[in-house]
Design a protein around this motif. Structure first.
Motif, PDB file in Angstrom:
ATOM      1  N   ILE B  95       0.836  -1.209   0.000  1.00 23.42           N
ATOM      2  CA  ILE B  95       0.000   0.000   0.000  1.00 23.42           C
ATOM      3  C   ILE B  95       0.868   1.256   0.000  1.00 23.42           C
ATOM      4  N   TYR B  96       1.877   1.285   0.853  1.00 27.16           N
ATOM      5  CA  TYR B  96       2.765   2.454   0.882  1.00 27.16           C
ATOM      6  C   TYR B  96       3.441   2.674  -0.469  1.00 27.16           C
ATOM      7  N   LEU B 101       4.114   5.546  -5.524  1.00 30.25           N
ATOM      8  CA  LEU B 101       4.293   5.487  -6.974  1.00 30.25           C
ATOM      9  C   LEU B 101       3.268   6.380  -7.683  1.00 30.25           C
ATOM     10  N   LEU B 102       2.020   6.269  -7.251  1.00 33.08           N
ATOM     11  CA  LEU B 102       0.978   7.080  -7.880  1.00 33.08           C
ATOM     12  C   LEU B 102       1.255   8.563  -7.729  1.00 33.08           C
ATOM     13  N   GLU B 103       1.771   8.958  -6.554  1.00 35.02           N
ATOM     14  CA  GLU B 103       2.024  10.376  -6.333  1.00 35.02           C
ATOM     15  C   GLU B 103       3.208  10.874  -7.140  1.00 35.02           C
ATOM     16  N   GLU B 104       4.222  10.027  -7.229  1.00 31.90           N
ATOM     17  CA  GLU B 104       5.476  10.504  -7.802  1.00 31.90           C
ATOM     18  C   GLU B 104       5.553  10.320  -9.303  1.00 31.90           C
ATOM     19  N   PRO B 106       3.531  10.048 -12.731  1.00 29.55           N
ATOM     20  CA  PRO B 106       2.267  10.150 -13.472  1.00 29.55           C
ATOM     21  C   PRO B 106       2.058   8.972 -14.418  1.00 29.55           C
ATOM     22  N   ASN B 107       3.123   8.461 -15.002  1.00 25.83           N
ATOM     23  CA  ASN B 107       2.960   7.340 -15.922  1.00 25.83           C
ATOM     24  C   ASN B 107       2.418   6.094 -15.228  1.00 25.83           C
ATOM     25  N   ALA B 108       2.786   5.906 -13.975  1.00 27.67           N
ATOM     26  CA  ALA B 108       2.272   4.747 -13.237  1.00 27.67           C
ATOM     27  C   ALA B 108       0.755   4.826 -13.151  1.00 27.67           C
ATOM     28  N   ALA B 109       0.260   6.019 -12.807  1.00 24.56           N
ATOM     29  CA  ALA B 109      -1.184   6.199 -12.743  1.00 24.56           C
ATOM     30  C   ALA B 109      -1.803   5.975 -14.116  1.00 24.56           C
ATOM     31  N   ARG B 110      -1.098   6.431 -15.150  1.00 23.22           N
ATOM     32  CA  ARG B 110      -1.637   6.269 -16.508  1.00 23.22           C
ATOM     33  C   ARG B 110      -1.716   4.807 -16.908  1.00 23.22           C
ATOM     34  N   TYR B 111      -0.724   4.024 -16.509  1.00 19.82           N
ATOM     35  CA  TYR B 111      -0.785   2.592 -16.818  1.00 19.82           C
ATOM     36  C   TYR B 111      -2.004   1.949 -16.152  1.00 19.82           C
ATOM     37  N   HIS B 112      -2.262   2.323 -14.908  1.00 22.40           N
ATOM     38  CA  HIS B 112      -3.451   1.784 -14.239  1.00 22.40           C
ATOM     39  C   HIS B 112      -4.718   2.186 -14.968  1.00 22.40           C
ATOM     40  N   LEU B 113      -4.747   3.460 -15.370  1.00 20.51           N
ATOM     41  CA  LEU B 113      -5.923   3.950 -16.084  1.00 20.51           C
ATOM     42  C   LEU B 113      -6.108   3.206 -17.398  1.00 20.51           C
ATOM     43  N   LEU B 114      -5.006   2.966 -18.077  1.00 17.29           N
ATOM     44  CA  LEU B 114      -5.048   2.222 -19.332  1.00 17.29           C
ATOM     45  C   LEU B 114      -5.639   0.833 -19.109  1.00 17.29           C
ATOM     46  N   ALA B 176      -5.904   5.610  -8.486  1.00 16.24           N
ATOM     47  CA  ALA B 176      -5.064   5.839  -9.667  1.00 16.24           C
ATOM     48  C   ALA B 176      -5.827   6.648 -10.700  1.00 16.24           C
ATOM     49  N   ILE B 177      -7.084   6.296 -10.890  1.00 16.14           N
ATOM     50  CA  ILE B 177      -7.893   7.034 -11.856  1.00 16.14           C
ATOM     51  C   ILE B 177      -8.053   8.476 -11.411  1.00 16.14           C
ATOM     52  N   TYR B 178      -8.359   8.645 -10.136  1.00 20.12           N
ATOM     53  CA  TYR B 178      -8.508  10.010  -9.623  1.00 20.12           C
ATOM     54  C   TYR B 178      -7.227  10.802  -9.844  1.00 20.12           C
ATOM     55  N   ARG B 179      -6.106  10.124  -9.608  1.00 22.29           N
ATOM     56  CA  ARG B 179      -4.823  10.794  -9.732  1.00 22.29           C
ATOM     57  C   ARG B 179      -4.521  11.161 -11.185  1.00 22.29           C
ATOM     58  N   ALA B 180      -4.849  10.230 -12.092  1.00 19.67           N
ATOM     59  CA  ALA B 180      -4.594  10.499 -13.501  1.00 19.67           C
ATOM     60  C   ALA B 180      -5.449  11.661 -13.986  1.00 19.67           C
ATOM     61  N   VAL B 181      -6.651  11.783 -13.425  1.00 22.87           N
ATOM     62  CA  VAL B 181      -7.567  12.829 -13.849  1.00 22.87           C
ATOM     63  C   VAL B 181      -7.206  14.172 -13.232  1.00 22.87           C
ATOM     64  N   HIS B 182      -6.922  14.165 -11.940  1.00 21.48           N
ATOM     65  CA  HIS B 182      -6.656  15.418 -11.232  1.00 21.48           C
ATOM     66  C   HIS B 182      -5.167  15.575 -10.973  1.00 21.48           C
ATOM     67  N   GLN B 183      -4.381  15.555 -12.038  1.00 19.01           N
ATOM     68  CA  GLN B 183      -2.924  15.660 -11.874  1.00 19.01           C
ATOM     69  C   GLN B 183      -2.568  16.807 -10.934  1.00 19.01           C
ATOM     70  N   ASP B 184      -3.245  17.916 -11.151  1.00 15.58           N
ATOM     71  CA  ASP B 184      -2.900  19.153 -10.469  1.00 15.58           C
ATOM     72  C   ASP B 184      -3.395  19.172  -9.024  1.00 15.58           C
ATOM     73  N   THR B 185      -4.681  18.899  -8.845  1.00  6.39           N
ATOM     74  CA  THR B 185      -5.292  19.079  -7.522  1.00  6.39           C
ATOM     75  C   THR B 185      -5.304  17.796  -6.704  1.00  6.39           C
ATOM     76  N   PHE B 186      -4.467  16.842  -7.067  1.00  5.24           N
ATOM     77  CA  PHE B 186      -4.456  15.562  -6.389  1.00  5.24           C
ATOM     78  C   PHE B 186      -4.025  15.699  -4.926  1.00  5.24           C
ATOM     79  N   ILE B 187      -4.828  15.124  -4.031  1.00  4.15           N
ATOM     80  CA  ILE B 187      -4.454  15.106  -2.618  1.00  4.15           C
ATOM     81  C   ILE B 187      -3.725  13.803  -2.340  1.00  4.15           C
ATOM     82  N   ALA B 188      -2.554  13.885  -1.747  1.00  2.00           N
ATOM     83  CA  ALA B 188      -1.868  12.663  -1.326  1.00  2.00           C
ATOM     84  C   ALA B 188      -2.724  11.944  -0.292  1.00  2.00           C
TER      85      ALA B 188
END
Lengths: 207, 207
Positions: B95-96, B101-104, B106-114, B176-188
């Motif tokens: 989990i950690y 990975l998702l925070e740091e 962006p491509n990781a989040a994109r792979y999940h979204l894909l 991951a989806i939330y992160r991929a969508v809200h690149q800017d306003t993403f809350i850790a």
DNA sequence: GTCTATATCCAGATAGAC
DNA sequence: GTCTATCTGGATATAGAC
């Protein structure tokens, strides 16, 4: 005769509903861009030309569905917040109802999938983007408020409320997507697994 | 000269990587069908024609990305399961690491979204469907096994292991989806919120 | 290897007959 | 209201020049 006109209107509305429901299924399983207008008309058993008597474009259908999706979701949130229940019960109730809905109603899962797809997509009509901008955050806000209340009452775990609300909806949406994808092999989820994220377990033996 | 040839090969590989990375970004934000081949070539600063020297179709690019996505994810799962850690630590560690990975990255989040998009979509190449059929369940199985072990050791909560694994990945994918969508306003997200779903809280004060 | 120009195809939308 | 036939535009993929 106004009687006949009324009947006609009703039939037209029914046909519109039928088209919308067909389109929802297709958009959820293929996305907006990959769904052809002929796919929709074929699945709805009408000719391509006739579809344009009911909607002026594929985008219009899509936008209408988005509106409905948010209407349903946000109305439910409004209702939940107004209920005379203690906050921890609201959370438990919401989790139980949302999971039940996902299991029983494939369209409910499809609406969630539609929202998730669209929120993640640049390639949707501008009007749909506006709807997302306006409506998307409301469910997060409602859950965050309920969590904050519950924390003050000592019945909800004291993690950051906004983060908790984010986890709440991420889990629900993740499950909705799974459900929409695996219609057949979907495993029902024990709501208490999700409850344990938020609720202080007063009765250990309930698990 | 083999020296030159080698260099050329390397340059070609780099160009391929560049195209793939560009395509990943576009596919993640628009979907396969809505991404035009010209969008990819423009974003990669090459002509449309040249793109066909590196890949024979849009679908080929997509399939390659899917392969990579599952390679990375499943390799990480294999690695996790093989680590000499107690099961509850494996879950916490996973989990950690996933959230970091998702925070740091962006491509990781994109792979999940894909993966999420594709799993949910009928409109992807058959080859991609095969990959999903083969690879999709592995991460769920690994997490379910670890949870079962932890339950036997008494360190993991005794919900149904398959359901727990489903909730695990639903929450991660949802975030991951939330992160991929809200690149800017993403809350850790505080990983402990997710840990509390699975782990028996021995030390109450850790929260 | 890289570009521009072009052929081909297919989907969205319209027109017109019934 | 409903259909079939057609127009039009745009996207993929190819060909050919440099």
């Amino acid at each position: 005769m106004p009687k006949n006109k009324e009947l006609n209107e009703k039939l037209k509305d029914e046909r519109r509903e039928q088209i919308l429901s067909t389109a929802l299924m297709l958009f959820a399983s293929r996305g907006l861009a990959a769904t052809r207008i002929t796919d929709i008309s074929k699945a709805a058993n009408i000719s391509q030309g006739l579809l344009y008597h009911y909607f002026s474009s594929k985008e219009e259908i899509f936008v209408k569905l988005m509106e409905t999706a948010f209407e349903k979701l946000n109305e439910a949130c409004r209702w939940l917040e107004a209920q005379p229940m203690p906050p921890d019960e609201k959370i438990r109730f919401a989790i139980y109802e949302l999971l039940k809905l996902l299991e029983e109603n494939p369209n409910a899962a499809r609406y969630h999938l539609l929202i998730a797809q669209s929120a993640a997509s640049d390639s949707i009509p501008d009007e749909a983007k506006d709807i997302i901008r306006r409506e998307y955050t409301y469910p997060y806000e409602v859950i965050a408020r309920i969590i904050t209340e519950g924390q003050e009452a000592g019945t909800i775990k004291k993690h950051d409320a906004n983060q908790s609300a984010l986890v709440f909806w991420s889990a629900i949406k993740g499950l909705a997507i799974y459900r929409a994808v695996h219609q057949d092999t979907f495993i029902a989820t024990n709501p208490e697994i999700l409850c344990s994220i938020f609720l202080e377990d007063i009765k250990k033996d309930m698990l």
